[in-house]
Design a protein around this motif. Sequence first.
Motif, PDB file in Angstrom:
ATOM      1  N   VAL A  39      -5.494   1.895  -3.976  1.00 20.04           N
ATOM      2  CA  VAL A  39      -4.488   2.770  -3.354  1.00 20.04           C
ATOM      3  C   VAL A  39      -3.093   2.236  -3.636  1.00 20.04           C
ATOM      4  CG1 VAL A  39      -3.592   3.638  -1.154  1.00 20.04           C
ATOM      5  CG2 VAL A  39      -6.055   3.607  -1.565  1.00 20.04           C
ATOM      6  N   THR A  78      -5.240  -1.031   6.585  1.00 18.77           N
ATOM      7  CA  THR A  78      -4.145  -1.932   6.223  1.00 18.77           C
ATOM      8  C   THR A  78      -3.236  -2.196   7.419  1.00 18.77           C
ATOM      9  OG1 THR A  78      -4.177  -1.083   3.963  1.00 18.77           O
ATOM     10  CG2 THR A  78      -2.210  -2.288   4.632  1.00 18.77           C
ATOM     11  N   ALA A 126     -10.532  -1.112  -2.441  1.00 14.40           N
ATOM     12  CA  ALA A 126      -9.959   0.218  -2.188  1.00 14.40           C
ATOM     13  C   ALA A 126      -8.470   0.104  -1.870  1.00 14.40           C
ATOM     14  CB  ALA A 126     -10.692   0.895  -1.031  1.00 14.40           C
ATOM     15  N   MET A 127      -8.102  -0.921  -1.113  1.00 17.69           N
ATOM     16  CA  MET A 127      -6.691  -1.149  -0.788  1.00 17.69           C
ATOM     17  C   MET A 127      -5.878  -1.427  -2.037  1.00 17.69           C
ATOM     18  SD  MET A 127      -7.337  -3.464   2.623  1.00 17.69           S
ATOM     19  CE  MET A 127      -5.691  -4.065   2.791  1.00 17.69           C
ATOM     20  N   THR A 177      -7.925   6.476   5.479  1.00 12.86           N
ATOM     21  CA  THR A 177      -8.673   5.391   6.126  1.00 12.86           C
ATOM     22  C   THR A 177      -8.211   4.035   5.612  1.00 12.86           C
ATOM     23  OG1 THR A 177     -10.612   6.804   6.391  1.00 12.86           O
ATOM     24  CG2 THR A 177     -10.972   4.434   6.521  1.00 12.86           C
ATOM     25  N   THR A 178      -7.984   3.950   4.313  1.00 10.54           N
ATOM     26  CA  THR A 178      -7.554   2.687   3.706  1.00 10.54           C
ATOM     27  C   THR A 178      -6.195   2.263   4.250  1.00 10.54           C
ATOM     28  OG1 THR A 178      -8.757   3.236   1.680  1.00 10.54           O
ATOM     29  CG2 THR A 178      -7.087   1.512   1.519  1.00 10.54           C
ATOM     30  N   ILE A 196     -11.973   7.464  -3.016  1.00  9.61           N
ATOM     31  CA  ILE A 196     -11.482   6.564  -1.961  1.00  9.61           C
ATOM     32  C   ILE A 196     -10.737   7.375  -0.909  1.00  9.61           C
ATOM     33  CG2 ILE A 196      -9.874   4.674  -1.463  1.00  9.61           C
ATOM     34  CD1 ILE A 196     -10.475   3.630  -4.300  1.00  9.61           C
ATOM     35  N   ILE A 212       0.818  -1.220   0.000  1.00  7.54           N
ATOM     36  CA  ILE A 212       0.000   0.000   0.000  1.00  7.54           C
ATOM     37  C   ILE A 212       0.850   1.268   0.000  1.00  7.54           C
ATOM     38  CG2 ILE A 212      -1.738   1.317   1.273  1.00  7.54           C
ATOM     39  CD1 ILE A 212      -2.902  -1.181   0.080  1.00  7.54           C
ATOM     40  N   THR A 214     -13.667  -2.614   0.754  1.00  4.67           N
ATOM     41  CA  THR A 214     -12.442  -2.097   1.388  1.00  4.67           C
ATOM     42  C   THR A 214     -11.205  -2.715   0.761  1.00  4.67           C
ATOM     43  OG1 THR A 214     -13.657  -1.846   3.475  1.00  4.67           O
ATOM     44  CG2 THR A 214     -11.253  -1.764   3.588  1.00  4.67           C
ATOM     45  N   GLN A 242      -2.222   6.084  -5.568  1.00  4.55           N
ATOM     46  CA  GLN A 242      -2.923   6.805  -4.503  1.00  4.55           C
ATOM     47  C   GLN A 242      -3.680   8.023  -5.025  1.00  4.55           C
ATOM     48  OE1 GLN A 242      -0.826   7.798  -0.912  1.00  4.55           O
ATOM     49  NE2 GLN A 242       0.179   5.798  -0.768  1.00  4.55           N
TER      50      GLN A 242
END
Length: 291
Positions: free
Chosen positions: A170, A191, A166-167, A186-187, A182, A30, A163, A174
Amino acid sequence: MKFLQQLINGIHVGSIYALIALGYTMVYGIVQLINFAHGDIIMMGAFIAFISITVLKLPIILVILISVIFCMISGILIEKIAYKPLRNSPRISALITAIGVSLFLENLFMLIFTPNPKPFPNVLKVYQINIGNLQISNLTIITIVVSVILMIGLDFFVKHTKTGKAMRAVSEDQGAAQLMGINVNTTISVTFAIGSALGAIGGILYSIAYPVIDPFMGIMPGLKAFIAAVLGGIGIIPGAMLGGFIMGIAESFTKGYISSQLADAVVFGILILVLSIKPSGIFGKNIKEKV
């Protein structure tokens, strides 16, 4: 028969390394950060479990839950305080910070609990299951089953939940993920929370298998799990799983057939060999960058 016995022992410890390696690989995937403080999350999980058992006298399910929650919160706070301000800084700055966080946590727990090793309470009645000349403990079976279930669950979460998607977004870009609505912060926090939760469970399983804990207990398992993540391809979840099992099996066979004193040397030798032949790891892909 000895071969099968060593193989089972290797899969046992390898499943713990794989759980811990997932924390490294998720964070790197991430934010491109090698979180060297992750090994100390293992130690924190073990000590919180120790307090919950010896002082609070809680049942094992509550012990695991409290340890996981504590480590999740700690992981989020570490990211917010130590890593978030350095997201746009050179990677070496974040790496040095990660080492600093690791040393801080080790010394903090040393001040609180003293550096003296403490015996981890016997929370599970361990017995051997004999299949011919082969011995398998119930602890080995529980560890492997729990680890595999968590790994499969994480893989499903990342691939099939909102979620998780979304990870992955990202991880890819990003800036583009943020433009698509997104919440990057928070993501990233999620993680770190998931990686820390897996680290806590790994720490408890490791402490049950090797029932002595101290403030520096996370260093070697953390390093071996990092090697496992690199071996499989850092940032790739199946790679972390495979790397963990390879590390555990290599360590077990070295202890069984060569020398227990050379086990760590062989593990680090594998890292050097992999980086020499395939720097991106087993599942990793070489990415060319234009200068």
